[in-house]
Write a protein that holds these residues in place. Structure first.
Motif, PDB file in Angstrom:
ATOM      1  N   VAL A   1       0.849  -1.190   0.000  1.00  0.00           N
ATOM      2  CA  VAL A   1       0.000   0.000   0.000  1.00  0.00           C
ATOM      3  C   VAL A   1       0.886   1.241   0.000  1.00  0.00           C
ATOM      4  O   VAL A   1       1.879   1.296   0.727  1.00  0.00           O
ATOM      5  N   SER A   2       0.538   2.218  -0.832  1.00  0.00           N
ATOM      6  CA  SER A   2       1.224   3.513  -0.834  1.00  0.00           C
ATOM      7  C   SER A   2       0.279   4.552  -0.248  1.00  0.00           C
ATOM      8  O   SER A   2      -0.863   4.674  -0.700  1.00  0.00           O
ATOM      9  N   ILE A   3       0.770   5.277   0.735  1.00  0.00           N
ATOM     10  CA  ILE A   3      -0.037   6.290   1.422  1.00  0.00           C
ATOM     11  C   ILE A   3       0.480   7.664   1.047  1.00  0.00           C
ATOM     12  O   ILE A   3       1.642   7.995   1.311  1.00  0.00           O
ATOM     13  N   GLU A   4      -0.367   8.440   0.429  1.00  0.00           N
ATOM     14  CA  GLU A   4       0.008   9.801   0.055  1.00  0.00           C
ATOM     15  C   GLU A   4      -0.162  10.737   1.252  1.00  0.00           C
ATOM     16  O   GLU A   4      -0.978  10.480   2.146  1.00  0.00           O
ATOM     17  N   PRO A   5       0.618  11.822   1.297  1.00  0.00           N
ATOM     18  CA  PRO A   5       0.451  12.787   2.391  1.00  0.00           C
ATOM     19  C   PRO A   5      -0.985  13.297   2.466  1.00  0.00           C
ATOM     20  O   PRO A   5      -1.606  13.584   1.449  1.00  0.00           O
ATOM     21  N   GLY A   6      -1.520  13.372   3.678  1.00  0.00           N
ATOM     22  CA  GLY A   6      -2.871  13.892   3.876  1.00  0.00           C
ATOM     23  C   GLY A   6      -3.974  12.871   3.755  1.00  0.00           C
ATOM     24  O   GLY A   6      -5.163  13.209   3.899  1.00  0.00           O
TER      25      GLY A   6
ATOM     26  N   PRO B   1      -6.650  10.410   4.874  1.00  0.00           N
ATOM     27  CA  PRO B   1      -7.308  10.227   6.176  1.00  0.00           C
ATOM     28  C   PRO B   1      -7.225   8.770   6.641  1.00  0.00           C
ATOM     29  O   PRO B   1      -7.126   7.848   5.821  1.00  0.00           O
ATOM     30  N   PRO B   2      -7.236   8.538   7.948  1.00  0.00           N
ATOM     31  CA  PRO B   2      -7.118   7.182   8.496  1.00  0.00           C
ATOM     32  C   PRO B   2      -8.146   6.206   7.944  1.00  0.00           C
ATOM     33  O   PRO B   2      -7.842   5.035   7.714  1.00  0.00           O
ATOM     34  N   ARG B   3      -9.388   6.680   7.741  1.00  0.00           N
ATOM     35  CA  ARG B   3     -10.417   5.778   7.215  1.00  0.00           C
ATOM     36  C   ARG B   3     -10.013   5.269   5.821  1.00  0.00           C
ATOM     37  O   ARG B   3     -10.186   4.082   5.503  1.00  0.00           O
ATOM     38  N   ALA B   4      -9.475   6.158   4.994  1.00  0.00           N
ATOM     39  CA  ALA B   4      -9.056   5.769   3.645  1.00  0.00           C
ATOM     40  C   ALA B   4      -7.842   4.845   3.696  1.00  0.00           C
ATOM     41  O   ALA B   4      -7.689   3.954   2.854  1.00  0.00           O
ATOM     42  N   ILE B   5      -6.965   5.043   4.682  1.00  0.00           N
ATOM     43  CA  ILE B   5      -5.803   4.163   4.836  1.00  0.00           C
ATOM     44  C   ILE B   5      -6.262   2.748   5.172  1.00  0.00           C
ATOM     45  O   ILE B   5      -5.769   1.765   4.603  1.00  0.00           O
ATOM     46  N   ALA B   6      -7.206   2.641   6.099  1.00  0.00           N
ATOM     47  CA  ALA B   6      -7.736   1.326   6.452  1.00  0.00           C
ATOM     48  C   ALA B   6      -8.360   0.654   5.235  1.00  0.00           C
ATOM     49  O   ALA B   6      -8.138  -0.539   4.978  1.00  0.00           O
TER      50      ALA B   6
ATOM     51  N   TRP C   1      -5.732  -0.762   2.771  1.00  0.00           N
ATOM     52  CA  TRP C   1      -5.163  -2.054   3.157  1.00  0.00           C
ATOM     53  C   TRP C   1      -6.117  -3.197   2.827  1.00  0.00           C
ATOM     54  O   TRP C   1      -5.686  -4.250   2.335  1.00  0.00           O
ATOM     55  N   VAL C   2      -7.386  -2.974   3.078  1.00  0.00           N
ATOM     56  CA  VAL C   2      -8.375  -4.021   2.768  1.00  0.00           C
ATOM     57  C   VAL C   2      -8.468  -4.236   1.262  1.00  0.00           C
ATOM     58  O   VAL C   2      -8.500  -5.378   0.788  1.00  0.00           O
ATOM     59  N   ASP C   3      -8.482  -3.149   0.504  1.00  0.00           N
ATOM     60  CA  ASP C   3      -8.541  -3.269  -0.961  1.00  0.00           C
ATOM     61  C   ASP C   3      -7.317  -3.992  -1.510  1.00  0.00           C
ATOM     62  O   ASP C   3      -7.395  -4.698  -2.518  1.00  0.00           O
ATOM     63  N   ALA C   4      -6.167  -3.811  -0.834  1.00  0.00           N
ATOM     64  CA  ALA C   4      -4.929  -4.420  -1.314  1.00  0.00           C
ATOM     65  C   ALA C   4      -4.838  -5.899  -0.966  1.00  0.00           C
ATOM     66  O   ALA C   4      -4.059  -6.632  -1.584  1.00  0.00           O
ATOM     67  N   GLY C   5      -5.622  -6.340   0.054  1.00  0.00           N
ATOM     68  CA  GLY C   5      -5.591  -7.766   0.353  1.00  0.00           C
ATOM     69  C   GLY C   5      -5.573  -8.152   1.811  1.00  0.00           C
ATOM     70  O   GLY C   5      -5.437  -9.327   2.146  1.00  0.00           O
ATOM     71  N   VAL C   6      -5.690  -7.185   2.738  1.00  0.00           N
ATOM     72  CA  VAL C   6      -5.817  -7.529   4.156  1.00  0.00           C
ATOM     73  C   VAL C   6      -7.283  -7.897   4.408  1.00  0.00           C
ATOM     74  O   VAL C   6      -8.177  -7.050   4.302  1.00  0.00           O
ATOM     75  N   ALA C   7      -7.516  -9.160   4.743  1.00  0.00           N
ATOM     76  CA  ALA C   7      -8.888  -9.669   4.791  1.00  0.00           C
ATOM     77  C   ALA C   7      -9.539  -9.484   6.155  1.00  0.00           C
ATOM     78  O   ALA C   7      -9.852 -10.447   6.881  1.00  0.00           O
ATOM     79  N   VAL C   8      -9.724  -8.221   6.533  1.00  0.00           N
ATOM     80  CA  VAL C   8     -10.479  -7.881   7.748  1.00  0.00           C
ATOM     81  C   VAL C   8     -11.392  -6.715   7.383  1.00  0.00           C
ATOM     82  O   VAL C   8     -11.135  -6.004   6.405  1.00  0.00           O
ATOM     83  N   PRO C   9     -12.469  -6.486   8.152  1.00  0.00           N
ATOM     84  CA  PRO C   9     -13.346  -5.350   7.848  1.00  0.00           C
ATOM     85  C   PRO C   9     -12.588  -4.024   7.955  1.00  0.00           C
ATOM     86  O   PRO C   9     -11.870  -3.779   8.928  1.00  0.00           O
ATOM     87  N   ALA C  10     -12.731  -3.169   6.943  1.00  0.00           N
ATOM     88  CA  ALA C  10     -12.055  -1.876   6.952  1.00  0.00           C
ATOM     89  C   ALA C  10     -12.469  -1.055   8.164  1.00  0.00           C
ATOM     90  O   ALA C  10     -11.653  -0.332   8.750  1.00  0.00           O
ATOM     91  N   ARG C  11     -13.736  -1.160   8.563  1.00  0.00           N
ATOM     92  CA  ARG C  11     -14.226  -0.405   9.719  1.00  0.00           C
ATOM     93  C   ARG C  11     -13.473  -0.806  10.984  1.00  0.00           C
ATOM     94  O   ARG C  11     -13.157   0.028  11.841  1.00  0.00           O
TER      95      ARG C  11
END
Length: 333
Positions: A41-46, A48-53, A56-66
């Motif tokens: 996952v690449s995180i751009e400056p700024g 938000p935490p919700r989008a970061i979570a 990770w889920v979109d990339a393949g971490v199999a847990v609820p984003a919430r």
């Protein structure tokens, strides 16, 4: 009705809270399932935490984003997550994932710039570097220099050869700016320590001489003497007569075989036909060549010839030089 029931309810609530806390603690240290061995996952400056979570889920971490987001928020570290490129490997836990991002423990790529390379070779290396966003491919060298804030300066020689690490997805201009700033620092430091009485008027001239020294020898022990020869010639007004400048002036027309015709064909870089230094550097000099150019080894030599083993033979007179040429270049004893 018994007066004890509020205490029973409170006890039950407390037990529920403890159980929930234990469950959360258990989940935070439990490896998360991944859809592949490595998730990036690449995180751009700024971001938000919700989008970061969610990333990770979109990339393949199999847990609820919430669930991931609530953990980031509840930890108090959500706003300390650093931009960058990150990898999650099998066995990563929610706690470890957040700690990685807070530390800035990102995945870095690297590109290596070699002493003696030309700016064209530098640009080729940048174009081939992994995960480096290309922005200068359609620019001329002049436009590149303007883009990094060095307009009016030639590109050749003005980038320090080194290994540069960078975050995935950054612009190639980022590496160019860092390499240019590094050369400026190194050149300024070398110029501040220059020997007295050098026939060099500016740091730019020192950089030009350093680039010639870089191309003339790869032998560490010879750099100071090679610089000393050229400094002696500059002092006397004697032409430098160095093949690498001629080759540079020929550009893509050079086929690997330097001939007498090439030496006699005038270009701004032909130091056989023109006196003094060429108009720009001819390559990227390293630290040793920079130092040799500003603190050359004292010598009376005016000539040198390659010995065939990486080193050179230095001579004070033309006769001695011709004998060295016959021995080491023509195989005559």
């Amino acid at each position: 009705m018994s007066r004890r029931w509020p205490w029973a309810v409170l006890a039950a609530l407390l037990l529920a809270v403890v159980a929930a806390a234990s469950t959360v603690a258990w989940w935070l240290d439990r490896p998360m399932p991944l859809s592949q061995p490595v998730v990036e996952v690449s995180i751009e400056p700024g971001t938000p935490p919700r989008a970061i979570a969610q990333a990770w889920v979109d990339a393949g971490v199999a847990v609820p984003a919430r669930l991931l987001y609530e953990w980031f928020r509840w930890s108090g570290d959500a706003r300390r997550i650093r931009a960058g490129s990150y990898e999650a490997h099998a066995g990563v836990t929610p706690r470890a994932l957040l700690a990685k991002m807070v530390r800035g423990d990102e995945v870095l790529e690297e590109v290596r710039l070699i002493e003696g390379w030309t700016f064209r070779q530098f640009r080729d290396a940048l174009a081939a570097a992994p995960h480096l966003r290309a922005t200068v491919s359609g620019m001329t060298d002049t436009q590149v220099m303007a883009a990094i804030g060095a307009g009016g300066r030639p590109a050749e020689g003005w980038f320090f050869p080194d290994t540069y690490r960078y975050s995935r997805g950054v612009s190639d201009l980022t590496v160019l700016k860092r390499a240019h700033a590094a050369m400026q620092r190194r050149l300024d430091a070398a110029w501040a320590e220059r020997a007295a009485g050098l026939p060099l008027k500016t740091p730019d001239e020192a950089l030009i001489l350093a680039s010639i020294v870089e191309k003339e020898t790869g032998a560490e022990a010879d750099r100071g003497l090679v610089a000393g020869v050229f400094v002696n010639r500059l002092r006397m007004g004697m032409r430098l007569q160095t093949d690498p400048t001629v080759i540079y002036g020929l550009g893509e027309a050079f086929d690997g075989n330097l001939t007498r015709r090439h030496l006699e064909t005038d270009t701004p870089y032909n130091t056989y036909t023109r006196a003094g230094l060429p108009p720009t550097p001819i390559a990227m000099p390293g630290q040793a060549s920079l130092r040799a150019a500003v603190r050359p080894q004292p010598t009376k030599a005016l000539y040198f010839v390659a010995r065939g083993d990486g080193g050179s033979v230095f001579s004070e007179t033309l006769d001695a030089h011709n004998r060295a040429v016959n021995r080491y270049q023509r195989g005559q004893r």
